[in-house]
Design a protein around this motif. Sequence first.
Motif, PDB file in Angstrom:
ATOM      1  N   HIS A  77      -2.184   3.209   6.938  1.00 27.68           N
ATOM      2  CA  HIS A  77      -3.217   2.539   6.148  1.00 27.68           C
ATOM      3  C   HIS A  77      -4.277   1.944   7.073  1.00 27.68           C
ATOM      4  CE1 HIS A  77      -0.487   3.012   2.800  1.00 27.68           C
ATOM      5  NE2 HIS A  77       0.457   2.393   3.499  1.00 27.68           N
ATOM      6  N   ARG A  78      -5.502   1.915   6.587  1.00 30.31           N
ATOM      7  CA  ARG A  78      -6.598   1.353   7.353  1.00 30.31           C
ATOM      8  C   ARG A  78      -6.450  -0.163   7.458  1.00 30.31           C
ATOM      9  NH1 ARG A  78      -8.862   4.580  10.510  1.00 30.31           N
ATOM     10  NH2 ARG A  78     -10.799   3.336  10.506  1.00 30.31           N
TER      11      ARG A  78
ATOM     12  N   LEU B  10       0.814  -1.216   0.000  1.00 33.77           N
ATOM     13  CA  LEU B  10       0.000   0.000   0.000  1.00 33.77           C
ATOM     14  C   LEU B  10       0.848   1.268   0.000  1.00 33.77           C
ATOM     15  CD1 LEU B  10      -2.652  -1.214   2.583  1.00 33.77           C
ATOM     16  CD2 LEU B  10      -3.013  -0.904   0.132  1.00 33.77           C
TER      17      LEU B  10
ATOM     18  N   ASP C 135      -5.809   2.788  12.084  1.00 34.99           N
ATOM     19  CA  ASP C 135      -4.718   3.009  11.133  1.00 34.99           C
ATOM     20  C   ASP C 135      -3.464   2.272  11.603  1.00 34.99           C
ATOM     21  OD1 ASP C 135      -6.313   4.573   9.612  1.00 34.99           O
ATOM     22  OD2 ASP C 135      -5.269   6.455   9.979  1.00 34.99           O
TER      23      ASP C 135
ATOM     24  N   ASP D 179      -7.492  -6.591   3.014  1.00 38.01           N
ATOM     25  CA  ASP D 179      -7.839  -6.891   1.621  1.00 38.01           C
ATOM     26  C   ASP D 179      -6.616  -7.383   0.854  1.00 38.01           C
ATOM     27  OD1 ASP D 179     -10.462  -6.202   2.033  1.00 38.01           O
ATOM     28  OD2 ASP D 179     -10.263  -4.160   1.237  1.00 38.01           O
ATOM     29  N   VAL D 180      -5.476  -6.712   1.055  1.00 38.63           N
ATOM     30  CA  VAL D 180      -4.252  -7.128   0.362  1.00 38.63           C
ATOM     31  C   VAL D 180      -3.771  -8.479   0.894  1.00 38.63           C
ATOM     32  CG1 VAL D 180      -1.842  -6.544  -0.132  1.00 38.63           C
ATOM     33  CG2 VAL D 180      -3.584  -4.736  -0.073  1.00 38.63           C
TER      34      VAL D 180
ATOM     35  N   GLU E  43      -7.895  -2.086   4.573  1.00 38.76           N
ATOM     36  CA  GLU E  43      -7.093  -2.087   3.354  1.00 38.76           C
ATOM     37  C   GLU E  43      -5.999  -3.144   3.432  1.00 38.76           C
ATOM     38  OE1 GLU E  43      -7.294   2.632   2.094  1.00 38.76           O
ATOM     39  OE2 GLU E  43      -5.802   1.983   3.556  1.00 38.76           O
ATOM     40  N   ILE E  44      -5.358  -3.235   4.581  1.00 39.09           N
ATOM     41  CA  ILE E  44      -4.298  -4.233   4.756  1.00 39.09           C
ATOM     42  C   ILE E  44      -4.884  -5.633   4.669  1.00 39.09           C
ATOM     43  CG2 ILE E  44      -2.531  -5.098   6.344  1.00 39.09           C
ATOM     44  CD1 ILE E  44      -2.450  -2.233   7.541  1.00 39.09           C
TER      45      ILE E  44
END
Length: 390
Positions: A336-337, A331, A372, A343-344, A340-341
């Motif tokens: 980062h949220r 990312l 975060d 999802d990756v 989001e992490i």
Amino acid sequence: MDEVRNPYGPGAGTPPPALVGREAELRAFEIKLERAKLGRPAKSLIATGLRGVGKTVLLNRFVEIAERAGYRNAFMEASDGGNFPALLATHIRRLIFELDRLGALSERVKRAMRVFRSFTGRFSLDGTLSFSIDVDPERGEGDSGDLSADLTALMVSVGDAAKDRRTAVLFAIDELQYLSAVELSALIMAVHRTTQLALPIVVVGAGLPQMPALAGEAKSYSERLFDFPLIGELAPADARRAVAEPAAMEGVEFTRGALDAIVGITHGYPYFLQEWAYHVWNRADRSPIDADVVQAVTPRVLDHLDRSFFRVRFERCTATQKKYLRAMAELGPGAHRSGEIADVYGAKVTSLAPIRAQLISQGLIYSPLHGDTAFTVPLFDEFMKRTMPR
């Protein structure tokens, strides 16, 4: 260039040849020292920031300044899983003996010895403290078994002794994030009481960016006791000075292009500035040093950092932790949220929560805001991509 004359010194807490960009923090600290000696309230200070920004260097400079101002100093480094009461007691014992040697018999100094004896006698029950001091304990002071109450009693007695000797004491504590919640709460409570009594004690510390949150969780009033200056990367002008001034003292110059290249690659982080400047100096064969030399040494510097500075942290991680860090790196830099992490990573946020907590505990990541996550080590995202390419 002559490698023996190389002015740069990359290392953990190694003082840079030119400490620039920290003038405001140094001046604020000097004011705190002078106010404390006069018996006027002064907030203590905890410098926060990522790895490699110079927090330990700043803390060491604070100790030097305090020493010149006549303070009695204790510098210590907390450790992961360490025993903070034992660490602190080691230094307090020395300080009390220093105060005792400053003059004729003092009842306040002797009382500090007795409270110290009570404190170590109570907390030596686990076998971790073993100190010898030839006085009877001060019954009812420092011996309750409650760390907050007992550490407060001990610090107050030391402050009283210092005041009696017309001097002051500085406690400088590095890596504060490693204190347990109980230890941090006890330290804050002790600082609170010595501040209320206007005793000549100043406590300064350094820790990772989560320190304000940890202190707030330990004691809600901590923000009124401490300043939390954020020590970050140097501004471009200061970063160029940090490289150019040490070389100039040796009669060597950098071109503006070379300085801009170093600042751009390092993003102005002090430790990386020292690494690049050190290797650039050794590679250059004439002055002024130009940008071509910077570009030529960069692969070598990155390899060196990958095998040392970054690798030592990476190897402490499990396979799942490394995968989590790699997902963060994908990312890019910054915070980062958690979603989001996840999802990756390819998993649910809830299932990754234990991994995230473990990495925070290890000091590899932190939470700048609720939900975060960011690296505590600058440029770690780039390292992860080099080490675990997709």
